[in-house]
Design a protein around this motif. Structure first.
Motif, PDB file in Angstrom:
ATOM      1  N   ALA A  90       0.825  -1.209   0.000  1.00  6.54           N
ATOM      2  CA  ALA A  90       0.000   0.000   0.000  1.00  6.54           C
ATOM      3  C   ALA A  90       0.861   1.263   0.000  1.00  6.54           C
ATOM      4  N   LEU A  91       1.914   1.268   0.812  1.00  2.71           N
ATOM      5  CA  LEU A  91       2.756   2.466   0.907  1.00  2.71           C
ATOM      6  C   LEU A  91       3.480   2.746  -0.407  1.00  2.71           C
ATOM      7  N   VAL A  92       4.067   1.731  -0.996  1.00  2.00           N
ATOM      8  CA  VAL A  92       4.875   1.938  -2.204  1.00  2.00           C
ATOM      9  C   VAL A  92       3.994   2.357  -3.382  1.00  2.00           C
ATOM     10  N   LEU A  93       2.840   1.707  -3.558  1.00  6.19           N
ATOM     11  CA  LEU A  93       1.963   2.132  -4.649  1.00  6.19           C
ATOM     12  C   LEU A  93       1.393   3.517  -4.366  1.00  6.19           C
ATOM     13  N   GLY A  94       1.092   3.807  -3.112  1.00  9.29           N
ATOM     14  CA  GLY A  94       0.624   5.147  -2.776  1.00  9.29           C
ATOM     15  C   GLY A  94       1.653   6.203  -3.115  1.00  9.29           C
ATOM     16  N   GLN A  95       2.927   5.912  -2.843  1.00 13.35           N
ATOM     17  CA  GLN A  95       4.003   6.838  -3.184  1.00 13.35           C
ATOM     18  C   GLN A  95       4.088   7.032  -4.694  1.00 13.35           C
ATOM     19  N   ARG A  96       4.007   5.948  -5.426  1.00 13.71           N
ATOM     20  CA  ARG A  96       4.067   6.045  -6.886  1.00 13.71           C
ATOM     21  C   ARG A  96       2.901   6.871  -7.442  1.00 13.71           C
ATOM     22  N   ASN A  97       1.686   6.556  -7.019  1.00 15.91           N
ATOM     23  CA  ASN A  97       0.539   7.277  -7.567  1.00 15.91           C
ATOM     24  C   ASN A  97       0.544   8.749  -7.177  1.00 15.91           C
ATOM     25  N   ALA A  98       1.124   9.068  -6.018  1.00 20.14           N
ATOM     26  CA  ALA A  98       1.209  10.468  -5.591  1.00 20.14           C
ATOM     27  C   ALA A  98       2.103  11.287  -6.512  1.00 20.14           C
ATOM     28  N   GLU A  99       2.945  10.629  -7.281  1.00 18.23           N
ATOM     29  CA  GLU A  99       3.823  11.343  -8.208  1.00 18.23           C
ATOM     30  C   GLU A  99       3.035  12.035  -9.320  1.00 18.23           C
ATOM     31  N   TRP A 100       1.768  11.660  -9.478  1.00 16.54           N
ATOM     32  CA  TRP A 100       0.934  12.331 -10.485  1.00 16.54           C
ATOM     33  C   TRP A 100       0.339  13.637  -9.946  1.00 16.54           C
ATOM     34  N   CYS A 101       0.469  13.888  -8.652  1.00 15.60           N
ATOM     35  CA  CYS A 101      -0.128  15.096  -8.069  1.00 15.60           C
ATOM     36  C   CYS A 101       0.460  16.338  -8.738  1.00 15.60           C
ATOM     37  N   GLY A 102      -0.378  17.124  -9.364  1.00 19.11           N
ATOM     38  CA  GLY A 102       0.084  18.292 -10.102  1.00 19.11           C
ATOM     39  C   GLY A 102       0.497  17.983 -11.518  1.00 19.11           C
ATOM     40  N   HIS A 103       0.457  16.711 -11.910  1.00 20.20           N
ATOM     41  CA  HIS A 103       0.887  16.318 -13.257  1.00 20.20           C
ATOM     42  C   HIS A 103      -0.155  15.464 -13.969  1.00 20.20           C
ATOM     43  N   GLY A 104      -1.343  15.349 -13.391  1.00 21.12           N
ATOM     44  CA  GLY A 104      -2.373  14.515 -14.003  1.00 21.12           C
ATOM     45  C   GLY A 104      -2.752  15.010 -15.386  1.00 21.12           C
ATOM     46  N   PRO A 105      -3.211  14.101 -16.258  1.00 19.92           N
ATOM     47  CA  PRO A 105      -3.560  14.492 -17.626  1.00 19.92           C
ATOM     48  C   PRO A 105      -4.725  15.465 -17.686  1.00 19.92           C
ATOM     49  N   ILE A 106      -5.628  15.372 -16.711  1.00 16.95           N
ATOM     50  CA  ILE A 106      -6.721  16.330 -16.538  1.00 16.95           C
ATOM     51  C   ILE A 106      -6.905  16.534 -15.039  1.00 16.95           C
ATOM     52  N   LEU A 107      -7.528  17.614 -14.649  1.00 13.43           N
ATOM     53  CA  LEU A 107      -7.665  17.958 -13.233  1.00 13.43           C
ATOM     54  C   LEU A 107      -8.387  16.853 -12.459  1.00 13.43           C
ATOM     55  N   GLU A 108      -9.432  16.299 -13.043  1.00 14.63           N
ATOM     56  CA  GLU A 108     -10.195  15.260 -12.346  1.00 14.63           C
ATOM     57  C   GLU A 108      -9.322  14.059 -12.017  1.00 14.63           C
ATOM     58  N   GLU A 109      -8.440  13.701 -12.937  1.00 11.62           N
ATOM     59  CA  GLU A 109      -7.562  12.557 -12.696  1.00 11.62           C
ATOM     60  C   GLU A 109      -6.441  12.906 -11.718  1.00 11.62           C
ATOM     61  N   ASP A 110      -6.018  14.151 -11.732  1.00 19.59           N
ATOM     62  CA  ASP A 110      -5.045  14.604 -10.737  1.00 19.59           C
ATOM     63  C   ASP A 110      -5.598  14.370  -9.337  1.00 19.59           C
ATOM     64  N   LEU A 111      -6.862  14.732  -9.139  1.00 20.96           N
ATOM     65  CA  LEU A 111      -7.508  14.570  -7.841  1.00 20.96           C
ATOM     66  C   LEU A 111      -7.807  13.105  -7.551  1.00 20.96           C
ATOM     67  N   ALA A 112      -8.202  12.362  -8.574  1.00 17.30           N
ATOM     68  CA  ALA A 112      -8.538  10.950  -8.375  1.00 17.30           C
ATOM     69  C   ALA A 112      -7.334  10.165  -7.892  1.00 17.30           C
ATOM     70  N   LEU A 113      -6.171  10.405  -8.496  1.00 16.44           N
ATOM     71  CA  LEU A 113      -4.981   9.671  -8.085  1.00 16.44           C
ATOM     72  C   LEU A 113      -4.467  10.144  -6.734  1.00 16.44           C
ATOM     73  N   ALA A 114      -4.668  11.426  -6.422  1.00 18.11           N
ATOM     74  CA  ALA A 114      -4.301  11.911  -5.087  1.00 18.11           C
ATOM     75  C   ALA A 114      -5.156  11.221  -4.021  1.00 18.11           C
ATOM     76  N   ASN A 115      -6.452  11.090  -4.283  1.00  7.62           N
ATOM     77  CA  ASN A 115      -7.333  10.399  -3.338  1.00  7.62           C
ATOM     78  C   ASN A 115      -6.971   8.919  -3.235  1.00  7.62           C
ATOM     79  N   ASN A 116      -6.627   8.323  -4.356  1.00  8.09           N
ATOM     80  CA  ASN A 116      -6.179   6.927  -4.362  1.00  8.09           C
ATOM     81  C   ASN A 116      -4.971   6.761  -3.447  1.00  8.09           C
ATOM     82  N   SER A 117      -4.018   7.682  -3.563  1.00  8.96           N
ATOM     83  CA  SER A 117      -2.806   7.617  -2.755  1.00  8.96           C
ATOM     84  C   SER A 117      -3.117   7.779  -1.276  1.00  8.96           C
ATOM     85  N   LEU A 118      -4.035   8.682  -0.950  1.00 12.56           N
ATOM     86  CA  LEU A 118      -4.408   8.879   0.450  1.00 12.56           C
ATOM     87  C   LEU A 118      -5.066   7.630   1.027  1.00 12.56           C
TER      88      LEU A 118
END
Length: 282
Positions: A19-47
């Motif tokens: 959980a920690l390692v995948l959360g760290q990886r997905n958090a790397e999209w924060c601020g770099h998501g292809p669209i704003l909705e996905e930026d937030l979706a992956l941030a929530n996934n990481s949390l």
């Protein structure tokens, strides 16, 4: 007199590290998501994943502190409290690469197989495909662990499965969009699947911790989930018009502490602040 059952520490660490390692990886999209909705979706996934990791590390730390043999085993770690007790932060930030038990799949960079190096451009199809493969597994794992003889792990599973069902739905929807979309999106999704699916072979190799957990009724033998995982996989891949590649070749062993070259770089970034100030109280 009844004895409370507890899952093996290494089994809890395996689940937490995933959980920690995948959360760290997905958090790397924060601020770099292809669209704003996905930026937030992956941030929530990481949390969500970070929250799962915290609960599992807290459980593991309590078991370590209550067992003299386990306490000696982890005594070398910095970042313990002044009284020497292990905390969730100790386990997350002060173990080295070989002490982590996560699947190798989860530590790989977001760059696709054609990027050449880990510093290549992020490929969202790679991220989505990885999340799909892992979430499909964990929906099954958490469902079974709700019946764990370890009451605390069962409670963690009951909370985590709700989040993981959302993660799977998100990843599945996007994989279908990619696969059944444009020529380019289909090609990217297929390339990501060809690249990542062989790493999923590691899901089914056993470990001593898993065997102990299954024997004691606190955990499960992941190999027993392979047929159900495969059926769920095929349902989505058929809808996405993607071809399932043969899962052959080298079987990674991250859950046994043998990691890819990417793991050290991931931990260096994640752990640098805590290691620079090991006695800090946040």
């Amino acid at each position: 007199m009844t004895t409370t059952a507890h899952a093996p520490v290494d089994y809890l660490l395996h689940l937490a590290d995933n959980a920690l390692v995948l959360g760290q990886r997905n958090a790397e999209w924060c601020g770099h998501g292809p669209i704003l909705e996905e930026d937030l979706a992956l941030a929530n996934n990481s949390l969500d994943l970070l929250g799962q990791a915290r609960l599992l590390y807290q459980h593991a730390a309590a078991l370590i502190n209550d067992d003299a043999d386990q306490a000696r085993r982890f005594a070398h770690l910095k970042g313990a409290r002044q009284d020497g007790r292990i905390t969730e932060d100790t386990l997350a930030y002060f173990r080295d690469v070989a002490e982590f038990r996560n699947h190798t799949l989860l530590e790989l960079p977001h760059s696709g197989p054609l990027a050449g190096t880990a510093s290549g451009d992020r490929d969202y199809a790679t991220t989505i495909t990885r999340n799909f493969l892992y979430s499909t597994l964990m929906v099954l794992v958490w469902d079974r662990l709700q019946s764990s003889a370890d009451a605390q792990l069962a409670a963690i599973a009951a909370k985590s499965i709700k989040e993981t069902r959302y993660h799977l739905r998100h990843a599945s929807d996007w994989l279908v969009r990619f696969g059944d979309g444009t020529t380019e999106s289909h090609a990217r999704a297929q390339a990501a699947l060809d690249h990542l699916l062989p790493y999923a072979q590691e899901f089914w190799i056993g470990s001593e911790a898993e065997a102990q957990a299954a024997k004691g009724g606190t955990g499960i033998d992941a190999a027993s989930l392979q047929a159900d995982w495969s059926a769920l996989l095929d349902d989505t891949l058929n809808e996405a018009t993607l071809q399932r590649p043969a899962g052959q070749g080298y079987v990674p062993q991250g859950k046994l502490g043998v990691h890819s070259e990417h793991m050290g770089f991931l931990l260096a970034e994640m752990q640098s602040l805590a290691r620079a100030h090991p006695a800090a109280v946040w």
